[in-house]
Write a protein that holds these residues in place. Sequence first.
Motif, PDB file in Angstrom:
ATOM      1  N   GLY A   1     -76.634  62.946 -58.805  1.00 27.25           N
ATOM      2  CA  GLY A   1     -75.199  62.840 -58.626  1.00 27.25           C
ATOM      3  C   GLY A   1     -74.864  62.423 -57.210  1.00 27.25           C
ATOM      4  N   GLN A   2     -73.775  61.682 -57.063  1.00 24.13           N
ATOM      5  CA  GLN A   2     -73.344  61.209 -55.754  1.00 24.13           C
ATOM      6  C   GLN A   2     -71.829  61.295 -55.678  1.00 24.13           C
ATOM      7  N   ILE A   3     -71.338  61.703 -54.513  1.00 27.30           N
ATOM      8  CA  ILE A   3     -69.890  61.866 -54.328  1.00 27.30           C
ATOM      9  C   ILE A   3     -69.467  61.169 -53.038  1.00 27.30           C
ATOM     10  N   VAL A   4     -68.423  60.396 -53.111  1.00 25.29           N
ATOM     11  CA  VAL A   4     -67.770  59.867 -51.912  1.00 25.29           C
ATOM     12  C   VAL A   4     -66.291  60.201 -52.056  1.00 25.29           C
ATOM     13  N   GLY A   5     -65.703  60.754 -51.009  1.00 24.11           N
ATOM     14  CA  GLY A   5     -64.290  61.091 -51.114  1.00 24.11           C
ATOM     15  C   GLY A   5     -63.754  61.583 -49.799  1.00 24.11           C
ATOM     16  N   MET A   6     -62.651  62.297 -49.885  1.00 27.18           N
ATOM     17  CA  MET A   6     -62.043  62.820 -48.667  1.00 27.18           C
ATOM     18  C   MET A   6     -62.035  64.351 -48.757  1.00 27.18           C
ATOM     19  N   GLU A   7     -61.244  64.988 -47.915  1.00 29.29           N
ATOM     20  CA  GLU A   7     -61.326  66.439 -47.774  1.00 29.29           C
ATOM     21  C   GLU A   7     -61.384  67.183 -49.113  1.00 29.29           C
ATOM     22  N   GLY A   8     -62.386  68.035 -49.264  1.00 31.95           N
ATOM     23  CA  GLY A   8     -62.521  68.822 -50.479  1.00 31.95           C
ATOM     24  C   GLY A   8     -63.424  68.197 -51.518  1.00 31.95           C
ATOM     25  N   ALA A   9     -63.965  67.013 -51.234  1.00 28.32           N
ATOM     26  CA  ALA A   9     -64.769  66.298 -52.225  1.00 28.32           C
ATOM     27  C   ALA A   9     -66.226  66.764 -52.240  1.00 28.32           C
ATOM     28  N   ALA A  10     -66.835  66.814 -51.066  1.00 22.89           N
ATOM     29  CA  ALA A  10     -68.302  66.805 -50.986  1.00 22.89           C
ATOM     30  C   ALA A  10     -68.975  68.073 -51.506  1.00 22.89           C
ATOM     31  N   LYS A  11     -68.382  69.244 -51.243  1.00 25.03           N
ATOM     32  CA  LYS A  11     -69.069  70.493 -51.593  1.00 25.03           C
ATOM     33  C   LYS A  11     -69.232  70.649 -53.112  1.00 25.03           C
ATOM     34  N   ARG A  12     -68.501  69.820 -53.875  1.00 27.99           N
ATOM     35  CA  ARG A  12     -68.681  69.849 -55.327  1.00 27.99           C
ATOM     36  C   ARG A  12     -70.092  69.430 -55.736  1.00 27.99           C
ATOM     37  N   ILE A  13     -70.842  68.829 -54.820  1.00 29.75           N
ATOM     38  CA  ILE A  13     -72.214  68.443 -55.122  1.00 29.75           C
ATOM     39  C   ILE A  13     -73.064  69.678 -55.474  1.00 29.75           C
ATOM     40  N   ASP A  14     -72.645  70.847 -55.014  1.00 24.85           N
ATOM     41  CA  ASP A  14     -73.459  72.056 -55.222  1.00 24.85           C
ATOM     42  C   ASP A  14     -73.591  72.411 -56.702  1.00 24.85           C
ATOM     43  N   VAL A  15     -72.532  72.175 -57.457  1.00 25.70           N
ATOM     44  CA  VAL A  15     -72.619  72.434 -58.902  1.00 25.70           C
ATOM     45  C   VAL A  15     -73.619  71.470 -59.542  1.00 25.70           C
ATOM     46  N   ILE A  16     -73.583  70.217 -59.090  1.00 25.09           N
ATOM     47  CA  ILE A  16     -74.525  69.222 -59.627  1.00 25.09           C
ATOM     48  C   ILE A  16     -75.946  69.603 -59.237  1.00 25.09           C
ATOM     49  N   ALA A  17     -76.128  70.058 -58.005  1.00 24.99           N
ATOM     50  CA  ALA A  17     -77.470  70.458 -57.540  1.00 24.99           C
ATOM     51  C   ALA A  17     -77.989  71.645 -58.350  1.00 24.99           C
ATOM     52  N   THR A  18     -77.108  72.592 -58.635  1.00 27.09           N
ATOM     53  CA  THR A  18     -77.498  73.762 -59.426  1.00 27.09           C
ATOM     54  C   THR A  18     -77.869  73.327 -60.844  1.00 27.09           C
ATOM     55  N   ALA A  19     -77.065  72.437 -61.392  1.00 28.10           N
ATOM     56  CA  ALA A  19     -77.317  71.921 -62.745  1.00 28.10           C
ATOM     57  C   ALA A  19     -78.650  71.177 -62.806  1.00 28.10           C
ATOM     58  N   LEU A  20     -78.903  70.344 -61.816  1.00 24.76           N
ATOM     59  CA  LEU A  20     -80.159  69.583 -61.750  1.00 24.76           C
ATOM     60  C   LEU A  20     -81.372  70.509 -61.700  1.00 24.76           C
ATOM     61  N   THR A  21     -81.275  71.510 -60.835  1.00 26.74           N
ATOM     62  CA  THR A  21     -82.405  72.413 -60.615  1.00 26.74           C
ATOM     63  C   THR A  21     -82.785  73.114 -61.908  1.00 26.74           C
ATOM     64  N   HIS A  22     -81.791  73.359 -62.761  1.00 28.12           N
ATOM     65  CA  HIS A  22     -82.068  74.115 -63.973  1.00 28.12           C
ATOM     66  C   HIS A  22     -81.968  73.244 -65.227  1.00 28.12           C
ATOM     67  N   ASN A  23     -82.195  71.935 -65.021  1.00 26.51           N
ATOM     68  CA  ASN A  23     -82.347  70.994 -66.143  1.00 26.51           C
ATOM     69  C   ASN A  23     -81.169  70.980 -67.098  1.00 26.51           C
ATOM     70  N   LEU A  24     -79.971  71.091 -66.578  1.00 25.03           N
ATOM     71  CA  LEU A  24     -78.798  71.071 -67.464  1.00 25.03           C
ATOM     72  C   LEU A  24     -78.486  69.642 -67.907  1.00 25.03           C
ATOM     73  N   THR A  25     -77.811  69.560 -69.041  1.00 24.87           N
ATOM     74  CA  THR A  25     -77.388  68.273 -69.594  1.00 24.87           C
ATOM     75  C   THR A  25     -75.912  68.026 -69.270  1.00 24.87           C
ATOM     76  N   LEU A  26     -75.464  66.816 -69.560  1.00 21.46           N
ATOM     77  CA  LEU A  26     -74.049  66.501 -69.366  1.00 21.46           C
ATOM     78  C   LEU A  26     -73.170  67.443 -70.181  1.00 21.46           C
ATOM     79  N   GLN A  27     -73.600  67.760 -71.420  1.00 20.80           N
ATOM     80  CA  GLN A  27     -72.807  68.687 -72.239  1.00 20.80           C
ATOM     81  C   GLN A  27     -72.734  70.059 -71.571  1.00 20.80           C
ATOM     82  N   ASN A  28     -73.844  70.512 -71.008  1.00 19.08           N
ATOM     83  CA  ASN A  28     -73.837  71.787 -70.280  1.00 19.08           C
ATOM     84  C   ASN A  28     -72.806  71.760 -69.155  1.00 19.08           C
ATOM     85  N   ILE A  29     -72.706  70.634 -68.469  1.00 18.00           N
ATOM     86  CA  ILE A  29     -71.749  70.527 -67.355  1.00 18.00           C
ATOM     87  C   ILE A  29     -70.321  70.583 -67.877  1.00 18.00           C
ATOM     88  N   ILE A  30     -70.070  69.863 -68.957  1.00 17.98           N
ATOM     89  CA  ILE A  30     -68.728  69.892 -69.563  1.00 17.98           C
ATOM     90  C   ILE A  30     -68.358  71.318 -69.959  1.00 17.98           C
TER      91      ILE A  30
END
Lengths: 456, 456
Positions: A399-428
Amino acid sequence: MTQHKSKGNKLVVIGGDAAGMSAASKVRRENPEREIIVFEKSSYTSYSACGIPYFISNTIPDINELIVRSPEEFREKYDINVHIQHEVIQVNTKEKKIKVKDIEGNKEFWESYDQLLIATGAKAYCPDVKGYNADGIFGVSNLRSGVKVEKFIEEEKPKKAVIIGGGYIGLEMAEALLIRGLEVTIINKSPQLMNTLDPDMGEKISEAMKGLGITVYCGEALNYFKTKDNKVIAVVSENRTIKTDMVILGMGALPNTGFLKGSGIDLGVKNAIKVNAQMQTNIEDVYAAGDCSETLDLTSKRPTHIALGTVANKTGLVAGSNLAGEKSVFPGVVGTAVCKLCSYEVARTGLREKDIESLGIEYVTGTIDSKTRAHYYPGAKDITVKLLAEKNSGRLLGGQIVGMEGAAKRIDVIATALTHNLTLQNIIDLDLSYAPPFSPVWDPVQTAARHLIKSI
Amino acid sequence: MTQHKSKGNKLVVIGGDAAGMSAASKVRRENPEREIIVFEKSSYTSYSACGIPYFISNTIPDINELIVRSPEEFREKYDINVHIQHEVIQVNTKEKKIKVKDIEGNKEFWESYDQLLIATGAKAYCPDVKGYNADGIFGVSNLRSGVKVEKFIEEEKPKKAVIIGGGYIGLEMAEALLIRGLEVTIINKSPQLMNTLDPDMGEKISEAMKGLGITVYCGEALNYFKTKDNKVIAVVSENRTIKTDMVILGMGALPNTGFLKGSGIDLGVKNAIKVNAQMQTNIEDVYAAGDCSETLDLTSKRPTHIALGTVANKTGLVAGSNLAGEKSVFPGVVGTAVCKLCSYEVARTGLREKDIESLGIEYVTGTIDSKTRAHYYPGAKDITVKLLAEKNSGRLLGGQIVGMEGAAKRIDVIATALTHNLTLQNIIDLDLSYAPPFSPVWDPVQTAARHLIKSI
C-alpha cells in the motif's frame, strides 16, 4: 530475569546508537551484575538520527534534544561502560576479541568478549566518482554529520544546494534547506522521486516538490563533482552541470560492515550482516542488530536491508533479550515508512509493482482519491491511496499513500493487515473508527479496498 | 451481476438513510431493471447524522452539506422510487405487505413486497418521566431533529443547556453548544463520562470537560423535567434542580422497531432486529440493516447494538448485496468509536473491564502516557493509551485512547489487531510507521503493549 549462565559473561557492543543501546539497556535490566562495554566511534549515544533534517531546518533548535541518553547517563545510571571516540577496526571471532582504535588517544588495543553485538549502523552511500571526497558534500546518517551540515550552513552561508537522490532523506533534507532559504535542486536516477513507491505515486511527489519551488531532475544519474580548492562547486549529471555551494547525499544507506572483512561473519544484501530471527550471526556468540544487519521482508519472504529507527530499536531489543538469556524473535518487517515534506505526507508499506513482478505473482492495483475527514468537515485534505493485492485471492501485497495532513499514519492499518496476511475483503470488514473530524464514513483505506476488490 | 431469479422482484426498503440507501444503491447497481421502492418518514435521504453537532456549532454552516444524495437524485439518477414523508406503521410478513402512512397526504395504504429491507434507524432514548414531552427537549438522532435544535437556538436564544448523558452524542453536543455561547451542564448516570470507556479513562474526559468550562455532574440520574407552559425550565436529578432553557438527550439510541409488533420478526438486544451475517431476519425475504438491527461483537461473540454510521453503511451494503442475489456476509464489529471534544480526542474499541469480567475471562490492563510525535518535534501532544488483554495468552481484548490532536485514529491499529485475534507480542512486532512529525519511534500503541506484556 534468567542470568546467562552457560557462557562467559562479558558483553561487548560495537555502536552506541538505537540498536546497540536498546540491547545494552535490555541486558542491564535483565542482568544487573553483568559487565557491558560499548564502543562508539562518535561522541554521541542513543540519538534520533531521523530528527537531523528538523535540526537543520531549525524546527528543533538544539541538537541535544535529539539525544535520548548521553554516554555519561549510560555510565552513571545504567553502569554501562561506554567508550566514545572509539572505533572498532577488526573482529577476530576465533579468539573472541576485537581491535579498537582510540581516536582521541590515537592508539589501538585488543578487547576480548564473551558475547559480541555488532550495531554499527549505516552510512550515506556515495559512488566513488571524481570529487566525491570534496568539502561541502555531506551525508546525514548520524548526528556528527548533522552537526557538520549545520556548521557549514552557518559559516559558509551557502545559497544553493543539490540533493542527490529523491528518497526519504533526500526529500526531508530538501524541505530543511528550503526552509533555511537555499535554492534546492534534486537529481534522481529513477524516473520519479521516492523510488520506494511505484512511479505513478512517485510522480505525485515530484509534482508536489516542484510546486514547493524545488528544481527536480529525474531519470538522470550523478556523473561526478566539480571542485575548486577541494570544495564542491558543481554537480555533473548525465545531462547537465548544476552549480552549487553544497551537496547532500541521499542515495541510500550502506551498512558499516567493512571492518568485518576476514572475520568469518556472513554478509548479505548490500553487505548487511546476515542474522536469524534471534539476531544471531553465523558465528556463535556474535549478534548483530540495527542498520548494519539484514532483516526478513515478511511479504516477499526475502532478506532485505532497512535502515530505519523503528527496526533498529526493535532488533536491538530482541538482540538484548537473547543476549540476556531470554528467548525472543524478531519476525521481520513489511517495509513501512512515512515522510513529511512541507504540507505533504507520504507513506508506504509492502511490495511495489516491480517487487511483485520479480516474485512472479499475479496482482492487481487500484488507486483512489478521498479526503482525510468527512468531505464537509473543515480541514478535510486530499489523500490518495494505492493498494496492491494478489489476483484471485485478494491477499494484500502493499500500500502507498500520498496526501496532506492526516493522510500518512493510515498506512499503519495496511501494515498490520499485510503482516497478518489479510485480504481486501478483510480490510473492508474492519471496524475502523469514524467521526467527521477524523475520516469519511468509509476510511480511505477501505475505499481503496472496495475499489480494488472489483478487479481481483 | 446475477439477477435475483428465484423470488419475485419487488424490493421495498423502509428508511432512506445510510443503511437503506446503501442497500438500495447496491441493488440498483447489480439489478439495473428491478423495482425498488423506499419509504422514508422524514424529508431527507442519505445524510450524515454524525455531522449534526458540527451543524449546530456552525462549524458546518449549511445543513445541505450533510446530505450525500437527495430524494430527487435517487429518483432521477438511480431510478429508485423514494417516497419521503411516508412512515411505515405495520408489517404483515404473512401476506408480504406493509402499511404506509402518507404524512403530508394524511392517508394510509398497503404496499406489497417480494423482498423487504428494514432500515429504520434508531432514536434518542428518553425515559418516560414527568415532562419528557415538553418543548425544548431534543434528541439529535436524525437531520430533522438537528434542524429543530438549530431553529430553537436561533429563535429562542437559550442561554443555558443541560445535556443528559455523557456519551459521544452528549459530549459532541456539549462542545457544539459551548461554541454557540451557551452555559452547558452535563448530568450523567455513571460515575464518569463516556461510559463506553473504563472509569479510569472516563475520568480523564470528565476532567477535560470541566477544564473547558462545562459543569459536570456524574453519578446522578435524571428524575424528571420541570416545565412551564409545556416548555422545559429545569432538569431535576437525584441530587439537584438545574435551571435550563433547553435539554439535549444523550442517553443512547433505541432502535425504531416499535412498528414491528405482531410482525413475527424477532427482536434482540434493546429491541434491535435479530439478523444473521447475511442481514436476514428470522422471516424469509425480510432483511434488516443499520441502527435498527443487532450486530455481532467479535470479541465477546455476543450480539450487540451499535448505532454508528460505519456499521450502518457496511451492513446496508451487505444487505444490498444479498438482496441483489450475491453472497455477502457482515462478520461483525469490535465496537470501535472515536470522538472529538474541542482539542481532546477520545477513541475506544473492544471490551471494557466490566465486559471482560462478565465473560469470566482473566485479564490484565495497562495504561501509558506518551506523545503523538517525537518528543522533540513541535506539536507533540499528550496521548494516553490503555490496553486490555487476556492473562497468559496476551490476546488483545480492548483498547482506549484519550489525547489531543493525532491521538485517536491510532485506535484503528488496535481494532485491526482485535478483529484478527492478535496478541500483545504481535502488536510489539508490527512494522508501524515512524518519522518524527508522526510518532515516537515506538508508536504509543506499541509502548502500551510493551508495558502490558510484562503483566501477562
